[in-house]
Design an enzyme around this catalytic site. Structure first.
Site, PDB file in Angstrom:
ATOM      1  N   ASP A 330      -2.520  -0.537   1.679  1.00 45.31           N
ATOM      2  CA  ASP A 330      -1.383  -1.045   2.190  1.00 45.31           C
ATOM      3  C   ASP A 330      -0.909  -0.687   3.475  1.00 45.31           C
ATOM      4  O   ASP A 330       0.013  -1.106   4.132  1.00 45.31           O
ATOM      5  CB  ASP A 330      -0.122  -0.700   1.168  1.00 45.31           C
ATOM      6  CG  ASP A 330      -0.049   1.069   0.862  1.00 45.31           C
ATOM      7  OD1 ASP A 330      -1.123   1.355   0.244  1.00 45.31           O
ATOM      8  OD2 ASP A 330       0.879   1.467   1.126  1.00 45.31           O
ATOM      9  N   ASN A 331      -1.748   0.336   3.904  1.00 43.83           N
ATOM     10  CA  ASN A 331      -1.621   0.615   5.448  1.00 43.83           C
ATOM     11  C   ASN A 331      -2.576  -0.021   6.258  1.00 43.83           C
ATOM     12  O   ASN A 331      -2.788   0.814   7.498  1.00 43.83           O
ATOM     13  CB  ASN A 331      -1.413   2.107   5.508  1.00 43.83           C
ATOM     14  CG  ASN A 331      -0.110   2.843   4.788  1.00 43.83           C
ATOM     15  OD1 ASN A 331       0.774   2.412   4.817  1.00 43.83           O
ATOM     16  ND2 ASN A 331      -0.593   4.147   4.577  1.00 43.83           N
TER      17      ASN A 331
END
Length: 577
Positions: A330-331
């Site tokens: 998600d990063n």
């Protein structure tokens, strides 16, 4: 779409922003067409470029239309934490601070060269309101993005923008569209157990590092502004049961896109394949112009480019000693830019086991493992794409992924050849690079300053082992018993640089080996002062980090190129922000 704009208008009226609520502003050419601003009478893209920078926010606007026209929006209007389905965004407004808000810093480059704003705009109350979440720009409907992700190797399910609001997109005088996002601006449906806020210390780090990375030449999101409030935010910084009251802050972040690997993963895991295809086609159409959007192999082409760009980004990170700290899917941006600066760190003593995040007990995201994590994340991206791929495409995609290690190594070797001043390639370059890093590891030499001082020393000084006292990092390496042998090999390699001179070699190396990076102790020093309402060092660091390759008197006076102070050895950074 007009429903959401009406909701937006009513919200602005509730805030009392009457002067911003004119219907001609809200539903004007900024919302439905950029031609008014970007085309002159000859229908070319010169009209707006010839204008001066905008000096009043009354003549500046954002647009959410591209998202509202393309994707279904969460039909639930209430802002409460929930499982969200069948959409890409939820419409949700920032939560204004209750107390006074102060401007800590702005990026003049972002304001003037990305957002077309004259720097004087930052001195206005309207600007302060917008960048703190207290007022919405005409034409915008704030959105929170729904995504999931693998965190520390485990599927975490729905995550999403838990404290960030996409306040709109801006197309500037160059025709480039940028997405503006407030971080720390309040709760959203994705906040889980959080309060939607960010604190001053982490916001300072994000503001400074995203700008520092840009000037180091690393693909990254940018930071336009940083504000702090007097609102109290409670944080257990090191997860040891000690809660402290800190001040809430907001960073205005800017990027071409905030979509990430987790954006596609969430839809694949939820079996929302129609939305998965829609989002993927949008990403290709908008951000990957070299991919033929009409080709049946477009997803394979897209994946190949992300693999290559990720290998490049991981190589660039290690070339400046940067460790992200939380390399979850998600990063990881689909555009392969650095986003979501949390517990990052620039490695000081060269150590492949350097872990910047004290929350990473197993060292999963240590700096020496980042390249492998890149491949792990790409594998998760491929799993998300798999429902849309034919059996043949899946086979070819696996072959592409298998090529990632070679892509990474080749780019790594290229970057470190340049860092060592080599021209062209030689079969022994890999050995010279490896040996030099081993010498640094054995002697715990400073990564940044060893390469920098190697860039500044003359070949004659190296040959005579005459290393000046001020070259403290290089002197640390020189105590190694194998250093003189390495120097012999190094000087022989430099002789292969055709049409070169030692002056040219030093000039070339100082352009790629920074003298200043955002070390933890430097950020901590600025944070401690900022917590006392003294923002001078934040602004000094911002100024210094804009020219990381140039020696600067103020930076030298502050000790930014000296050995880290002894108190810095005990500094810790965690995920808590």
């Amino acid at each position: 779409m007009r429903y959401w704009l009406l909701v937006h208008l009513l919200w602005m009226v509730q805030l009392g922003c009457a002067k911003c609520c004119k219907m001609d502003h809200l539903l004007g050419p900024d919302v439905f067409s950029y031609k008014h601003f970007y085309m002159n009478e000859s229908n070319n893209a010169l009209g707006y470029c010839e204008r001066r920078k905008i000096t009043s926010l009354d003549f500046w606007s954002l647009s959410s239309v591209i998202f509202l026209d393309t994707f279904p929006i969460d039909p639930i209007q209430e802002n409460y934490v929930r499982r969200v389905r069948r959409c890409i965004f939820s419409a949700v407004y920032p939560t204004p601070f209750h107390s006074r808000v102060q401007l800590v810093a702005v990026s003049q480059d972002v304001l003037e060269n990305i957002l077309d704003l004259d720097s004087s705009v930052a001195e206005t109350g309207d600007f302060l309101q917008i960048v703190s979440g207290g007022r919405i720009v005409p034409g915008s409907l704030p959105l929170a993005h729904r995504y999931g992700g693998h965190q520390f190797g485990i599927w975490a399910g729905q995550l999403g923008d838990g404290r960030a609001h996409l306040i709109g997109a801006y197309t500037n005088r160059y025709g480039d569209r940028w997405e503006l996002q407030l971080k720390g601006s309040g709760k959203t449906p994705y906040s889980r157990d959080g309060d939607g806020r960010a604190v001053l210390r982490s916001s300072i780090r994000e503001f400074l590092c995203s700008e520092a990375m840009y000037y180091l030449g690393i693909p990254t999101s940018r930071a336009a502004s940083l504000v702090v409030s007097d609102d109290g935010v409670w944080r257990d910084q090191f997860y040891n049961g000690n809660l402290n009251k800190e001040r809430g802050a907001v960073v205005l972040r800017v990027a071409k896109s905030w979509f990430r690997i987790g954006s596609l993963e969430e839809l694949a895991f939820s079996q929302e394949l129609d939305l998965l295809r829609k989002l993927l086609d949008f990403v290709i159409q908008e951000y990957f112009p070299l991919v033929d959007a009409s080709s049946s192999y477009r997803y394979l082409d897209f994946f190949s480019r992300v693999v290559s760009q990720t290998a490049n980004l991981m190589s660039l990170w290690i070339s400046v000693g940067f460790a992200h700290g939380v390399c979850n899917t998600d990063n990881f941006s689909l555009l392969s830019i650095t986003i979501d600066y949390g517990p990052f760190g620039f490695m000081e003593s060269y150590d492949p086991n350097f872990v910047p995040n004290t929350s990473d007990d197993e060292g999963r995201y240590k700096i020496g493992n980042q390249a492998s994590i890149g491949m792990f994340n790409l594998n998760k991206l491929l799993q998300a794409l798999s429902p849309l791929l034919s059996p043949r495409e899946k086979h070819l995609a696996l072959k592409i992924l298998e090529g990632y290690p070679d892509l990474y190594y080749n780019r790594f070797a290229e970057l470190f050849r340049v860092k060592l001043g080599f021209l062209g390639e030689s079969e022994d370059d890999g050995l010279l690079i490896t040996l030099f890093l081993k010498l640094m590891e054995d002697t715990k030499a400073d990564f940044t300053m060893t390469f920098r001082q190697l860039s500044e020393i003359t070949q004659d000084q190296l040959a005579d082992n005459n290393i000046p006292q001020e070259f403290w990092a290089l002197r640390d390496v020189a105590v190694h018993t194998s250093f003189s042998d390495w120097v012999v090999l190094y000087l022989l390699r430099l002789q292969k640089n055709t049409s070169d001179s030692d002056t040219k070699r030093r000039q070339r190396m100082t352009r790629v080996n920074p003298r200043y990076v955002l070390r933890n102790w430097m950020a901590e020093s600025a944070i401690r002062k900022a917590e006392m309402n003294d923002f001078t060092e934040v602004r000094l660091l911002q100024q210094v980090l804009q020219k990381p390759f140039q020696m600067q008197a103020k930076a030298e006076e502050a000790g930014y190129s000296l050995r880290p102070p002894s108190w810095a050895k005990n500094l810790k950074v965690s995920c808590s922000s």
